[in-house]
Design a protein around this motif. Sequence first.
Motif: not given
Length: 338
Positions: A170, A180, A184, A240
């Motif tokens: 996350s 990431v 995201t 995700i």
Amino acid sequence: MGFFDTVLWPLKVAVAWIMVRAHDVLTFVGMDPAGGWTWLLSIVALVIVIRILLIPLFVRQIKASRGMQVVQPEIQKLQKKYKGKTDPASRQAQQQEMMAIYKEAGTSPFASCLPLIAQMPVFFALYRVLYSLPQLAAGDYQRESIGPMTRELAGQVESSTVFGAPLSSSFMGDEATVAVRVVTAVLIVLMSATTLFTQRQLTMKNMPAASLDNPMARQQRMLMYIFPLIFVFIGVNFPIGVLIYWTTSNLWTLGQQFIVIRNSPAPGSEAEEKYLARKAKKNKSKKARGVSLEDEGVALELEDGESAAETEREKRQRVQPKRNVPKSKRKGKGAAAE
């Protein structure tokens, strides 16, 4: 295992089962078992299965929305009737009369939220499954597996990535990398945008103009812009995989609503005006094609130089009926000829 996980355990097993079975099918057709795209499509398959199961609720939602639009004039009259009356007795009477109007029309202001309410347990179950994957893969989970999601498969999901980002990571995670956070952020924007477009399509294009000018409609329009902003702030805490589920579900809703609104719009709405215009254009095109075909048929007849009636008469003239002549007469005629 906490109370929340205990309550959601049957749904967690169901979510894991659908994901693993979809993963098996995708692996069978040649996709990489440990690939991030394989597990991403497994989540998409989960969305498709859940949304198909929710179609009856979606139909009820559409009927409820239509019913709400029908009763809007009555609701507006009721609001004018109790305007300025703020005492408890008047408020209670207004609430009772309003519920009576909804009951008579067979609708409810809460029915439009049914698909969302029904999805929330699945949404949280998926969240808890993805949240539990690191512990399950490391062998620190309270159970040996989550349904068919074994420790080995949990390790596959943990090691799989999409554009360099693991599905269980996350934006605010402790090990969040640049990849990431980029993935995201893109998914949060898509999730918020699809939420906005879905609400706008339902409230602005498929509602009569008279229904848009009242306190409830104004409140809905305000919430239409507030909810996407809320999702921006809470989305940074979601894995995700959950963001993929939510965005895919929004896209499904957007397409489903588009088909329904296009083919069965609400009376008096902007969508109905466009529907009637398309229908009139289609009928006009059909009539034009019918006239042109008739003209072509007449032209062909004139070109051939004969009508169907004339052709039939000629056939009758050419084909003469045969008479049955007795054998004795035929022999007599033959002898006379000799």
